[in-house]
Scaffold this motif. Structure first.
Motif, mmCIF file in Angstrom:
data_model
loop_
_atom_site.group_PDB
_atom_site.id
_atom_site.type_symbol
_atom_site.label_atom_id
_atom_site.label_comp_id
_atom_site.label_asym_id
_atom_site.label_seq_id
_atom_site.Cartn_x
_atom_site.Cartn_y
_atom_site.Cartn_z
ATOM 1 N N ASP A 172 -16.699 -5.292 -16.777
ATOM 2 C CA ASP A 172 -15.771 -4.690 -15.815
ATOM 3 C C ASP A 172 -15.301 -3.338 -16.328
ATOM 4 O OD1 ASP A 172 -13.982 -4.800 -13.437
ATOM 5 O OD2 ASP A 172 -12.408 -4.854 -14.948
ATOM 6 N N PHE A 173 -15.149 -2.419 -15.414
ATOM 7 C CA PHE A 173 -14.532 -1.119 -15.688
ATOM 8 C C PHE A 173 -13.402 -0.952 -14.692
ATOM 9 C CE2 PHE A 173 -14.007 3.387 -14.723
ATOM 10 C CZ PHE A 173 -13.843 3.935 -15.993
ATOM 11 N N ARG A 174 -12.179 -0.811 -15.201
ATOM 12 C CA ARG A 174 -11.020 -0.736 -14.310
ATOM 13 C C ARG A 174 -10.535 0.700 -14.232
ATOM 14 N NH1 ARG A 174 -6.277 -4.624 -15.843
ATOM 15 N NH2 ARG A 174 -5.714 -2.958 -17.287
ATOM 16 N N PRO A 175 -10.854 1.400 -13.152
ATOM 17 C CA PRO A 175 -10.451 2.808 -13.046
ATOM 18 C C PRO A 175 -8.979 2.956 -12.719
ATOM 19 C CG PRO A 175 -11.556 2.113 -11.036
ATOM 20 C CD PRO A 175 -11.634 0.947 -11.988
ATOM 21 N N ALA A 176 -8.486 4.132 -12.953
ATOM 22 C CA ALA A 176 -7.101 4.448 -12.613
ATOM 23 C C ALA A 176 -6.909 4.409 -11.095
ATOM 24 C CB ALA A 176 -6.735 5.824 -13.152
ATOM 25 N N ARG A 177 -5.690 4.040 -10.689
ATOM 26 C CA ARG A 177 -5.390 3.974 -9.255
ATOM 27 C C ARG A 177 -4.095 4.707 -8.962
ATOM 28 N NH1 ARG A 177 -5.187 -2.205 -7.686
ATOM 29 N NH2 ARG A 177 -4.582 -1.298 -5.672
ATOM 30 N N LEU A 178 -4.135 5.521 -7.934
ATOM 31 C CA LEU A 178 -2.940 6.161 -7.382
ATOM 32 C C LEU A 178 -3.146 6.215 -5.884
ATOM 33 C CD1 LEU A 178 -0.272 7.648 -7.455
ATOM 34 C CD2 LEU A 178 -1.488 9.736 -8.085
ATOM 35 N N GLU A 179 -2.367 5.434 -5.161
ATOM 36 C CA GLU A 179 -2.617 5.255 -3.734
ATOM 37 C C GLU A 179 -1.328 5.321 -2.923
ATOM 38 O OE1 GLU A 179 -6.292 2.071 -4.408
ATOM 39 O OE2 GLU A 179 -4.207 1.391 -4.275
ATOM 40 N N LEU A 180 -1.457 5.828 -1.728
ATOM 41 C CA LEU A 180 -0.412 5.726 -0.718
ATOM 42 C C LEU A 180 -0.823 4.591 0.205
ATOM 43 C CD1 LEU A 180 2.172 6.928 0.633
ATOM 44 C CD2 LEU A 180 0.619 8.290 2.056
ATOM 45 N N SER A 181 0.020 3.561 0.280
ATOM 46 C CA SER A 181 -0.362 2.344 0.996
ATOM 47 C C SER A 181 0.697 1.920 2.003
ATOM 48 C CB SER A 181 -0.571 1.194 0.001
ATOM 49 O OG SER A 181 -1.524 1.525 -0.977
ATOM 50 N N LEU A 182 0.243 1.153 2.973
ATOM 51 C CA LEU A 182 1.154 0.485 3.905
ATOM 52 C C LEU A 182 1.418 -0.917 3.368
ATOM 53 C CD1 LEU A 182 2.661 0.492 6.658
ATOM 54 C CD2 LEU A 182 0.573 -0.484 7.661
ATOM 55 N N VAL A 183 2.698 -1.260 3.243
ATOM 56 C CA VAL A 183 3.094 -2.536 2.645
ATOM 57 C C VAL A 183 4.144 -3.178 3.551
ATOM 58 C CG1 VAL A 183 3.756 -3.630 0.469
ATOM 59 C CG2 VAL A 183 2.871 -1.298 0.449
ATOM 60 N N HIS A 184 4.299 -4.492 3.416
ATOM 61 C CA HIS A 184 5.344 -5.216 4.152
ATOM 62 C C HIS A 184 6.208 -5.986 3.161
ATOM 63 C CE1 HIS A 184 2.392 -4.390 7.307
ATOM 64 N NE2 HIS A 184 3.396 -4.502 8.171
ATOM 65 N N ASP A 185 7.519 -5.942 3.378
ATOM 66 C CA ASP A 185 8.429 -6.633 2.469
ATOM 67 C C ASP A 185 8.481 -8.122 2.793
ATOM 68 O OD1 ASP A 185 10.038 -6.914 4.716
ATOM 69 O OD2 ASP A 185 11.769 -5.879 3.864
ATOM 70 N N ALA A 186 9.390 -8.842 2.127
ATOM 71 C CA ALA A 186 9.457 -10.295 2.293
ATOM 72 C C ALA A 186 9.810 -10.715 3.713
ATOM 73 C CB ALA A 186 10.478 -10.876 1.321
ATOM 74 N N ALA A 187 10.447 -9.817 4.462
ATOM 75 C CA ALA A 187 10.808 -10.111 5.847
ATOM 76 C C ALA A 187 9.784 -9.576 6.840
ATOM 77 C CB ALA A 187 12.184 -9.533 6.162
ATOM 78 N N GLY A 188 8.680 -9.029 6.322
ATOM 79 C CA GLY A 188 7.634 -8.510 7.192
ATOM 80 C C GLY A 188 7.844 -7.089 7.664
ATOM 81 N N ARG A 189 8.852 -6.404 7.120
ATOM 82 C CA ARG A 189 9.123 -5.033 7.539
ATOM 83 C C ARG A 189 8.204 -4.067 6.802
ATOM 84 N NH1 ARG A 189 15.527 -5.701 6.729
ATOM 85 N NH2 ARG A 189 14.622 -6.697 4.884
ATOM 86 N N PRO A 190 7.607 -3.124 7.513
ATOM 87 C CA PRO A 190 6.652 -2.215 6.879
ATOM 88 C C PRO A 190 7.349 -1.074 6.131
ATOM 89 C CG PRO A 190 6.823 -1.695 9.210
ATOM 90 C CD PRO A 190 7.684 -2.909 8.980
ATOM 91 N N PHE A 191 6.701 -0.618 5.083
ATOM 92 C CA PHE A 191 7.124 0.590 4.383
ATOM 93 C C PHE A 191 5.906 1.213 3.726
ATOM 94 C CE2 PHE A 191 7.414 -2.731 1.203
ATOM 95 C CZ PHE A 191 7.081 -2.142 -0.012
ATOM 96 N N LEU A 192 6.049 2.458 3.303
ATOM 97 C CA LEU A 192 4.977 3.158 2.613
ATOM 98 C C LEU A 192 5.244 3.126 1.114
ATOM 99 C CD1 LEU A 192 4.525 6.198 5.017
ATOM 100 C CD2 LEU A 192 2.756 4.501 4.459
ATOM 101 N N LEU A 193 4.191 2.981 0.335
ATOM 102 C CA LEU A 193 4.295 2.898 -1.117
ATOM 103 C C LEU A 193 3.316 3.881 -1.758
ATOM 104 C CD1 LEU A 193 5.225 1.454 -3.761
ATOM 105 C CD2 LEU A 193 3.300 -0.127 -3.393
ATOM 106 N N LEU A 194 3.852 4.799 -2.548
ATOM 107 C CA LEU A 194 3.027 5.670 -3.378
ATOM 108 C C LEU A 194 3.138 5.137 -4.801
ATOM 109 C CD1 LEU A 194 1.315 8.241 -3.830
ATOM 110 C CD2 LEU A 194 3.473 9.488 -4.177
#
Length: 307
Positions: free
Chosen positions: A80-102
């Motif tokens: 395995d080779f694990r490359p570095a990651r830096l992403e802007l993602s769409l995420v949902h919290d424990a209540a299902g509310r969306p937010f963006l994560l960098l």
């Protein structure tokens, strides 16, 4: 270093992103006392299954010699080779509310270009607010709540949650630059600095990640199920207590920190005061013995920066 290509690419399979979401920023690298940010990023990726929208190119932004990727060696071959990651993602919290994560590694190169890109992406997505966290070591006791210093342009948060308001110059992170650039365009932004006990700065302290997530909740209204972190924190604190109880020097150190903490809390007009600004012993003097016992996983920017 000249740019060798575009900073990022949009993910073809990315879900649609609603306008007006909060943006959370968690970048690992330079300052991460207690592994607070690294563990928070790990929590987001393992527990919330973020859907990447934009992927930044480590070949452009990362110094591999300073923070090397991880490979897995199995007897006589690499698996395995694990490359570095830096992403802007769409995420949902424990209540299902969306937010963006960098989230991911802090860029080594092209800071201004990176900041301009992130501000542009945020404006294009009409984000409602920006919140970021990082952690520094401070002479405070682990037996009291982790305090924060809050910067940015959200006075409600700076007034209520800044327990320490210094006038100083510090080495910048790219998070500071992002905050500065977002403030220049009047975006709503808050930066939380977690004040982690200095003698736990080189450990993986689950309580620091809990404080990071609590800070993000306060700023955004998002909710996170942190039971997994609480379960990790129990045996960690038990280990700390055992080592303190087994040493008169450590017991005295902790009592001194607690007395200063409580004295400062009683006399301060700040929201959640936690530290004494007078003549504390040096961090090295206070931390030396406890770090020998507890730093079983010393600070490793190579690993933290590539999560």
């Amino acid at each position: 270093m000249p740019l060798s290509g575009p900073l990022y690419e949009r993910v073809a399979s990315a879900p649609p992103v609603p306008a007006g979401l909060p943006l959370v920023i968690a970048l690992t690298g330079f300052t991460d006392a207690g592994g607070a940010v690294a563990r928070t990023v790990e929590y987001f990726r393992d527990q919330l299954e973020p859907a990447p929208v934009v992927a930044f190119d480590p070949d452009v932004l990362l110094d591999y010699r300073a923070r090397r990727p991880i490979v897995t060696f199995e007897a006589d071959h690499l698996t395995d080779f694990r490359p570095a990651r830096l992403e802007l993602s769409l995420v949902h919290d424990a209540a299902g509310r969306p937010f963006l994560l960098l989230a991911g590694f802090e860029p080594d190169f092209a800071w201004e270009a990176f900041a301009e890109t992130v501000v542009g992406l945020a404006e294009g997505l009409s984000v409602a607010s920006i919140t970021w966290v990082h952690a520094i070591p401070m002479p405070v006791p682990h037996t009291r709540p982790i305090g924060t210093t809050v910067s940015g342009n959200r006075e409600d948060l700076t007034k209520a949650h800044s327990v320490w308001q210094p006038h100083t110059q510090v080495p910048a992170t790219v998070g500071h630059l992002l905050e500065y650039r977002f403030s220049q365009v009047d975006a709503s932004i808050a930066g939380f600095v977690l004040l982690v006990p200095h003698y736990l700065g080189d450990t993986e302290f689950p309580g620091a990640a809990i404080a990071a997530l609590d800070s993000l909740s306060v700023a955004t209204g998002l909710t996170f199920d942190i039971d997994v972190l609480r379960e990790e924190n129990k045996p960690f604190l038990e280990k700390v207590a055992e080592q303190v109880e087994g040493s008169s020097e450590l017991t005295t150190m902790l009592q001194n920190l607690e007395e200063r903490y409580d004295s400062y809390m009683a006399g301060s007009g700040l929201g959640q005061p936690i530290i004494h600004t007078g003549d504390l012993p040096s961090a090295d003097e206070l931390a030396a013995e406890l770090e020998r016992f507890l730093a079983s996983r010393p600070a490793d920017d190579d690993k933290r920066g590539l999560r």
